[in-house]
Structures are given as structure tokens and as C-alpha cells.
Design a protein around this motif. Sequence first.
Motif, PDB file in Angstrom:
ATOM      1  N   GLU A  84       0.828  -1.201   0.000  1.00 17.64           N
ATOM      2  CA  GLU A  84       0.000   0.000   0.000  1.00 17.64           C
ATOM      3  C   GLU A  84       0.869   1.260   0.000  1.00 17.64           C
ATOM      4  O   GLU A  84       0.580   2.234  -0.711  1.00 17.64           O
ATOM      5  CB  GLU A  84      -0.934  -0.006   1.221  1.00 17.64           C
ATOM      6  CG  GLU A  84      -1.767   1.250   1.400  1.00 17.64           C
ATOM      7  CD  GLU A  84      -2.711   1.541   0.251  1.00 17.64           C
ATOM      8  OE1 GLU A  84      -3.130   2.710   0.124  1.00 17.64           O
ATOM      9  OE2 GLU A  84      -3.036   0.612  -0.525  1.00 17.64           O
ATOM     10  N   HIS A 122       0.873   2.426  -3.878  1.00 16.78           N
ATOM     11  CA  HIS A 122      -0.357   3.207  -3.960  1.00 16.78           C
ATOM     12  C   HIS A 122      -0.201   4.621  -3.395  1.00 16.78           C
ATOM     13  O   HIS A 122      -0.391   5.601  -4.112  1.00 16.78           O
ATOM     14  CB  HIS A 122      -1.491   2.474  -3.231  1.00 16.78           C
ATOM     15  CG  HIS A 122      -2.832   3.064  -3.456  1.00 16.78           C
ATOM     16  ND1 HIS A 122      -3.768   3.230  -2.458  1.00 16.78           N
ATOM     17  CD2 HIS A 122      -3.425   3.562  -4.564  1.00 16.78           C
ATOM     18  CE1 HIS A 122      -4.862   3.785  -2.947  1.00 16.78           C
ATOM     19  NE2 HIS A 122      -4.682   4.000  -4.227  1.00 16.78           N
ATOM     20  N   LYS A 154      -8.902  -1.403   3.983  1.00 19.85           N
ATOM     21  CA  LYS A 154      -8.782  -2.005   2.651  1.00 19.85           C
ATOM     22  C   LYS A 154     -10.125  -2.035   1.930  1.00 19.85           C
ATOM     23  O   LYS A 154     -10.210  -1.776   0.725  1.00 19.85           O
ATOM     24  CB  LYS A 154      -8.241  -3.437   2.756  1.00 19.85           C
ATOM     25  CG  LYS A 154      -6.779  -3.542   3.124  1.00 19.85           C
ATOM     26  CD  LYS A 154      -6.263  -4.955   2.919  1.00 19.85           C
ATOM     27  CE  LYS A 154      -6.979  -5.948   3.809  1.00 19.85           C
ATOM     28  NZ  LYS A 154      -6.502  -7.340   3.603  1.00 19.85           N
ATOM     29  N   GLU A 155     -11.153  -2.355   2.690  1.00 22.69           N
ATOM     30  CA  GLU A 155     -12.479  -2.541   2.105  1.00 22.69           C
ATOM     31  C   GLU A 155     -13.134  -1.226   1.712  1.00 22.69           C
ATOM     32  O   GLU A 155     -13.740  -1.123   0.626  1.00 22.69           O
ATOM     33  CB  GLU A 155     -13.366  -3.284   3.112  1.00 22.69           C
ATOM     34  CG  GLU A 155     -14.788  -3.515   2.645  1.00 22.69           C
ATOM     35  CD  GLU A 155     -15.652  -4.127   3.745  1.00 22.69           C
ATOM     36  OE1 GLU A 155     -16.890  -3.976   3.660  1.00 22.69           O
ATOM     37  OE2 GLU A 155     -15.102  -4.743   4.687  1.00 22.69           O
ATOM     38  N   ILE A 197      -9.587   2.948   1.440  1.00 28.71           N
ATOM     39  CA  ILE A 197      -8.702   3.064   0.285  1.00 28.71           C
ATOM     40  C   ILE A 197      -9.548   3.257  -0.966  1.00 28.71           C
ATOM     41  O   ILE A 197     -10.455   2.474  -1.249  1.00 28.71           O
ATOM     42  CB  ILE A 197      -7.804   1.823   0.151  1.00 28.71           C
ATOM     43  CG1 ILE A 197      -6.821   1.743   1.327  1.00 28.71           C
ATOM     44  CG2 ILE A 197      -7.047   1.839  -1.172  1.00 28.71           C
ATOM     45  CD1 ILE A 197      -6.003   0.459   1.368  1.00 28.71           C
ATOM     46  N   ASP A 198      -9.254   4.325  -1.689  1.00 30.99           N
ATOM     47  CA  ASP A 198      -9.969   4.619  -2.933  1.00 30.99           C
ATOM     48  C   ASP A 198      -9.340   3.794  -4.056  1.00 30.99           C
ATOM     49  O   ASP A 198      -8.168   3.971  -4.401  1.00 30.99           O
ATOM     50  CB  ASP A 198      -9.863   6.120  -3.245  1.00 30.99           C
ATOM     51  CG  ASP A 198     -10.694   6.533  -4.452  1.00 30.99           C
ATOM     52  OD1 ASP A 198     -11.282   5.651  -5.113  1.00 30.99           O
ATOM     53  OD2 ASP A 198     -10.747   7.746  -4.733  1.00 30.99           O
ATOM     54  N   LYS A 199     -10.119   2.890  -4.622  1.00 30.26           N
ATOM     55  CA  LYS A 199      -9.588   1.963  -5.615  1.00 30.26           C
ATOM     56  C   LYS A 199      -9.631   2.517  -7.040  1.00 30.26           C
ATOM     57  O   LYS A 199      -9.249   1.820  -7.990  1.00 30.26           O
ATOM     58  CB  LYS A 199     -10.340   0.633  -5.521  1.00 30.26           C
ATOM     59  CG  LYS A 199     -10.170  -0.016  -4.143  1.00 30.26           C
ATOM     60  CD  LYS A 199     -11.046  -1.241  -3.963  1.00 30.26           C
ATOM     61  CE  LYS A 199     -10.896  -1.833  -2.568  1.00 30.26           C
ATOM     62  NZ  LYS A 199     -11.326  -0.927  -1.494  1.00 30.26           N
ATOM     63  N   ARG A 200     -10.055   3.766  -7.190  1.00 26.91           N
ATOM     64  CA  ARG A 200     -10.016   4.368  -8.519  1.00 26.91           C
ATOM     65  C   ARG A 200      -8.577   4.595  -8.957  1.00 26.91           C
ATOM     66  O   ARG A 200      -7.720   4.964  -8.149  1.00 26.91           O
ATOM     67  CB  ARG A 200     -10.779   5.693  -8.519  1.00 26.91           C
ATOM     68  CG  ARG A 200     -12.268   5.577  -8.277  1.00 26.91           C
ATOM     69  CD  ARG A 200     -12.915   6.960  -8.239  1.00 26.91           C
ATOM     70  NE  ARG A 200     -12.413   7.762  -7.119  1.00 26.91           N
ATOM     71  CZ  ARG A 200     -12.679   9.057  -6.958  1.00 26.91           C
ATOM     72  NH1 ARG A 200     -13.414   9.702  -7.863  1.00 26.91           N
ATOM     73  NH2 ARG A 200     -12.211   9.706  -5.914  1.00 26.91           N
ATOM     74  N   GLU A 201      -8.319   4.401 -10.212  1.00 27.42           N
ATOM     75  CA  GLU A 201      -6.975   4.608 -10.753  1.00 27.42           C
ATOM     76  C   GLU A 201      -6.518   6.044 -10.493  1.00 27.42           C
ATOM     77  O   GLU A 201      -7.248   6.997 -10.762  1.00 27.42           O
ATOM     78  CB  GLU A 201      -6.962   4.335 -12.262  1.00 27.42           C
ATOM     79  CG  GLU A 201      -5.603   4.453 -12.913  1.00 27.42           C
ATOM     80  CD  GLU A 201      -4.646   3.369 -12.488  1.00 27.42           C
ATOM     81  OE1 GLU A 201      -3.420   3.616 -12.522  1.00 27.42           O
ATOM     82  OE2 GLU A 201      -5.117   2.263 -12.118  1.00 27.42           O
ATOM     83  N   TRP A 211      -6.539   7.660  -0.576  1.00 22.92           N
ATOM     84  CA  TRP A 211      -7.565   7.266   0.393  1.00 22.92           C
ATOM     85  C   TRP A 211      -8.669   8.313   0.387  1.00 22.92           C
ATOM     86  O   TRP A 211      -8.402   9.506   0.201  1.00 22.92           O
ATOM     87  CB  TRP A 211      -6.995   7.177   1.804  1.00 22.92           C
ATOM     88  CG  TRP A 211      -6.067   6.032   2.070  1.00 22.92           C
ATOM     89  CD1 TRP A 211      -5.312   5.347   1.162  1.00 22.92           C
ATOM     90  CD2 TRP A 211      -5.770   5.460   3.355  1.00 22.92           C
ATOM     91  NE1 TRP A 211      -4.575   4.384   1.796  1.00 22.92           N
ATOM     92  CE2 TRP A 211      -4.825   4.430   3.143  1.00 22.92           C
ATOM     93  CE3 TRP A 211      -6.202   5.727   4.656  1.00 22.92           C
ATOM     94  CZ2 TRP A 211      -4.320   3.663   4.187  1.00 22.92           C
ATOM     95  CZ3 TRP A 211      -5.692   4.964   5.701  1.00 22.92           C
ATOM     96  CH2 TRP A 211      -4.761   3.934   5.474  1.00 22.92           C
TER      97      TRP A 211
END
Length: 387
Positions: free
Chosen positions: A8, A12, A336-337, A340-344, A348
Motif C-alpha cells: 500500500e 499506492h 482495505k475494504e 482506500i480509494d480503488k479508482r486509478e 484514500w
Amino acid sequence: MISEIRQELTGHIMPFWDKLRDDENGGFYGYVGFDLNVDKKADKGVILHSRILWFYSKAYAVLGDEHCLENALHAYEYIKDHCVDFNKGGVYWMTTYDGKPSDTQKHTYNIAFAIYALSCLYNSAGRKDALELAYKLYDDVEKLALKDNGYGEAFDCDWNDAANDELSENGLHADRTMNTILHLIEAYTELYKAEQRADVGERLRYLLGQMSDIVYTPETNALKVFFDNDYKLVGDIHSYGHDIEATWLMDLACDTLGDEELRAKFAEMDLKISENILKIALEEGALNNERENEKIDKKRVWWVQAEAVVGFTNAYQHSGDKRFLDAAHSVWEKIKERVIDKREGSEWFSEVSFDGVPDERKEIAGPWKCPYHNGRMCMEIITRGVE
């Protein structure tokens, strides 16, 4: 947990901040909206830049990556050239995108972060000039902010007392705050680590005394938040995130001082605070934000979750009580769920609701939203070695 958190950090968080380096005007861009658009002409927060300097300095020490040192020095040059008031003392609150002072107020909290970051650059990379600047700002605080009964917080450019608007919240006005005391402890711990100067150690002990004797409430094992000039309580607020953050920062301060008696005293107090937070603030695997009067704010704030992972891990290391380690794991799973912002190209979310919905009004990077809490969480877990 360690391998996930290392990924992370390096895969990231760090790449997000790397791309915000401003090679034209210096420093780092000051704002990224929820829509991930970078505002290259937004004002640049001095707290943001101190936290970026700290982040890359510490990352260089932990990872040994020369790229981290390059970014740390880039942030350092911006702070030195544009943020420090060499004539009147302290640092400004904000600059324009091209490095001119835009908010010239002086704030002890803000200066503390500059001291913290500059000291870390010295401790990580041996930059004596950074340490000299840290001592200059330390002297400014001691000469210009210290009052008879503690540290004043908010001042205008000429060091006249001003309203403490930046650190007052919830519609309250606070002259003194737990937050400033805590982050002076953090700053002076890092500064003392550099050369173990006796005067810095003395002031660090004084601040720890304020935390144990004024801020800490033994009846409830909680920390008070806001005070007037005479340290009378203002409002009825319990900040869960600050409590769990304070536990490990106070333990670290005592460890750095090397005082066994002080270490034992604060270890006992900090475990009581951690136990209380575990009991009243951890809900469905994550940490609620705060209580004001009888109302509990259950939103999940990025920095609160990050500090919970470190604080609970620290409590486990001090006590051996696996409940604390389980709590650290559970908060990391929720981060994690949901956090955290999972957009490319993002990092966070600043805040998500109790049900996990991100607040689209909150920025991804800004004057307060930085790589300090989540980046530090990653590096603390990596270096502590607790799975």
C-alpha cells in the motif's frame, strides 16, 4: 498485514504523491478534488508541505530509496524558500501556488509540524542545515509562543494573540487544545532524537506533564480536547482518533527520552486509554470518530483509522493482549475494504459513512489531507514487525 501494508505504501500512497510534485513552482500541488482533478493553482498549505517533507524523509530512512530523498529535499527547499518567516519568526499558514505568503498567521501547531519534518530530514539523511532550521523554529516557539502557563496557539504575523479558528471545531472557541500539545510532543521527540539536547528534553518533559496532569482524565481514561487560556474545559468532546494517536506518540516520547520511570508511568496511562477506546469506539471493525455531548459521530475518517492501526498495535506490544492486535487487524481490513480509494490515480478517501459511502465533498489531497497519517501507519507497522 506487513506485506499488504508495504505494498500500500510503495504501490499506492507514494505514487499518488509523487505525481503531485510541482517542478515549475516548487513544492507539491496543493489540492486534488474528489473528482481527482489536480488544481495546479490552488494555494499550498504549509502543514501539507511539512507533512510531505516528513513523509519522504521517513520513507527514505525506512526504504532506503533515493527517490524518497529527492522528493524530501524538493519539499525542504520549498519550505525553506517560501514558508519560513526569517524576519519575524515562525512559518506562514499558507502560500500561493507560486510561493508567496497568502495567509501569514503564525500557529504553534503549524510550526510544530515544520520542526517535526526538518528534524526527521536530519535524522534520516544527516542534513545539518535542516536541523539548524528546526532549532531556529524551536527557539521561535519557546520565545514567542510560550506563556506563563503553557503554549499559546494562534498569532498574527507579528505574534500578537489571534483567534484560534484553525484548531477550534464543533462551533466552539478554544484558546488551548490537546491537539497542539500532542503535536509539540511529536515534534520535540523528533528534535530530541537528533542530538539529545538537554533543553529540548526539558520542554518535552513539560509537555508530557501537561498531557498527564491537565489533558488526561483518570476517571474516564480519556483526553480532554478544548480549553480556555486557563485550561478550563471548553465543550464536552471526546476525540477517539486523537486518544489512540496520543497513546503511541506519548510512549515514543518516553522511549526517546530514555527515562524508565516516565516510561512506566505513561505505559500504564496509555494502556488505560487504549483499553477505553477499544471498549467504546471500535464498532463493526472500525473506529468511530468522536463523541460530542451525547451524540456519537460514527463516520470513518481516514486519519482516525490509520492511527487506530498503530495505536492498537502499540498497545499489543506493551501488553501482549491479543485483543489489541485483533483490533488492529480488523481496522486494517476495513481500511482495505472501504477507506482506500480503488479508482486509478487516487489514494484514500477523506471520510466515509458508517455504511461505507465516501463523502464526495471531501478532497483527496489538500491543506490537511496528506500522506502523513496513512504513510506513517504503513512505516510504523513495517518497522515494528508485528503481523
